[in-house]
Design an enzyme around this catalytic site. Sequence first.
Site, PDB file in Angstrom:
ATOM      1  N   LYS A 152       0.909  -1.282   0.037  1.00  0.00           N
ATOM      2  CA  LYS A 152       0.192   0.099   0.265  1.00  0.00           C
ATOM      3  C   LYS A 152       1.081   0.976  -0.171  1.00  0.00           C
ATOM      4  O   LYS A 152       1.894   1.255   0.700  1.00  0.00           O
ATOM      5  CB  LYS A 152      -0.915   0.051   1.322  1.00  0.00           C
ATOM      6  CG  LYS A 152      -1.857   1.005   1.409  1.00  0.00           C
ATOM      7  CD  LYS A 152      -2.901   0.809   2.612  1.00  0.00           C
ATOM      8  CE  LYS A 152      -4.034   1.785   2.800  1.00  0.00           C
ATOM      9  NZ  LYS A 152      -4.885   1.400   3.995  1.00  0.00           N
TER      10      LYS A 152
ATOM     11  N   SER B  38     -10.136  -0.900   6.127  1.00  0.00           N
ATOM     12  CA  SER B  38      -9.473  -0.545   5.140  1.00  0.00           C
ATOM     13  C   SER B  38      -8.698  -1.731   4.356  1.00  0.00           C
ATOM     14  O   SER B  38      -8.315  -1.666   3.373  1.00  0.00           O
ATOM     15  CB  SER B  38      -8.498   0.660   5.445  1.00  0.00           C
ATOM     16  OG  SER B  38      -9.105   1.500   5.552  1.00  0.00           O
TER      17      SER B  38
ATOM     18  N   SER C  84      -9.197   1.728   2.628  1.00  0.00           N
ATOM     19  CA  SER C  84      -8.477   2.586   1.817  1.00  0.00           C
ATOM     20  C   SER C  84      -7.301   1.756   1.108  1.00  0.00           C
ATOM     21  O   SER C  84      -6.564   2.286   0.473  1.00  0.00           O
ATOM     22  CB  SER C  84      -7.647   3.426   2.945  1.00  0.00           C
ATOM     23  OG  SER C  84      -7.047   2.654   3.745  1.00  0.00           O
TER      24      SER C  84
END
Length: 486
Positions: free
Chosen positions: A82, A181, A157
Amino acid sequence: MARLPLHYRSAVDLGRKLARRRIDAPDLLELMIERVERHDGAINAVIVRDYARARRAARAAHKRLKAGEALSPIDGVPATVKESFDWAGTPSTWGSPALAANVARATAVAVQRLEDAGAVVFGKTNVPLMLADWQSYNAVYGTTNNPWDVTRSPGGSSGGSAAALAAGFSALELGSDIGASIRNPAHYCGVFGHKPTYGVVPMRGHLLPGAHAYADISCAGPLGRSADDLALALKLIAGPHGPEARQMRFRLAHARFDKLAQARVAVMLDDPASEVDAAVKGRIEALGRFLEPRVRALSWTARPAFDTAEANELYIRLLRAATSARQSDADLAAYLSRLETLDPADRSYLALMTQANTMRHRDWLKLNHRRHELRLAWDRFFADWDVLLCPAAASAAFPHDQTGERHERTIMVNGHAVPTTDQLFWAGFPCGFYLPSTVAPAGLTDEGLPVGVQIVSAEHADLTAIRFAALIEAENGGFLPPPDFP
């Protein structure tokens, strides 16, 4: 996994093939790079790429594997992480143009542990602005699309993470989770994801510039295309770091069971705090019906002994308090101004967020005390039950919607519009109380969109949740490739 193309195999399976010399690490990396170059224009998941570094790592892995000196079962396996995780020499913008020049000087602990295990990290994946949405778009990198339907969100996210796995770009991912997320994108994209028990994975290197304290609730964890990928990756990245590691021994607790027939299962399909779409509820109910004759015990009504509405409100206040440090002085002034006109009886998301963003520390301490009372109620529940199955979100992946603020937007649930923020309940039901939870594929809706089941287990029983995901994967099916990205 055996019938899937190589780019859709699990990280564990690819690791075995590398160890047995059925494929070489440089060739496997080039396969993934070629796939990213060919298909990511339609997805926009891998937004930072360092192929030169990855090629060096793949060549080094090849030498180790050829000599029979593998660092771990994923030595030579291509991976991405990420964007918000520091990876030395690359930007960590969190999707914010204000952080466009924030180039990491060091690599995050969890990322470094993957690299130390031989994983070949070749890029970073997209996020929403400040990691604060169940979509993944920002002014730095643009919008990430869902491989199952490019007009829909991949979640957030860690949306780029799940999209990269679902499209066959990467074999393993590292995400973070404070409000679903990891779990929300895994559900939307049809992959596996694990949010660990709070504190199990070090967060150093997943902090905004100038920050040193880890945020409340926030966790780092793996995403993959099989439950075995989650178990292996968690074992590699878990454990204390720095001062905490000097006199602390650490081990992940073994799973409570080996077989479905030994598992005690509670199933929760819906809650007044967050209505669940029939398409999602139906897949989880079908899974429960499938499991009912196969497990030691299954209850449709067993719940922890507290009011879920209170738990939801408590989580939202603690969540928004945890993220309040990101506010600018101007943001704080605006919230203070809004607080003056707020009806004390208002329990809307915006009201709770306003109160949390301006909270006195004494008030936070009271909330934290109550949080730990409910945390112990969860622990008593898990004395009788091994896992709780529930939704990860209120609906399957929804169409892109970038209008206004998140709390102003809606999604369709059972034919009517509901606030997107209602489904924070399913994020916080375990997360707000530090519990681990795994999301595993549970089938497709009639529209052909993935549905994930959230598997919640007791605090520090991470491998119990992941083991249950592995058992239902073996018995009921797991990852499926999206049809438009063969």
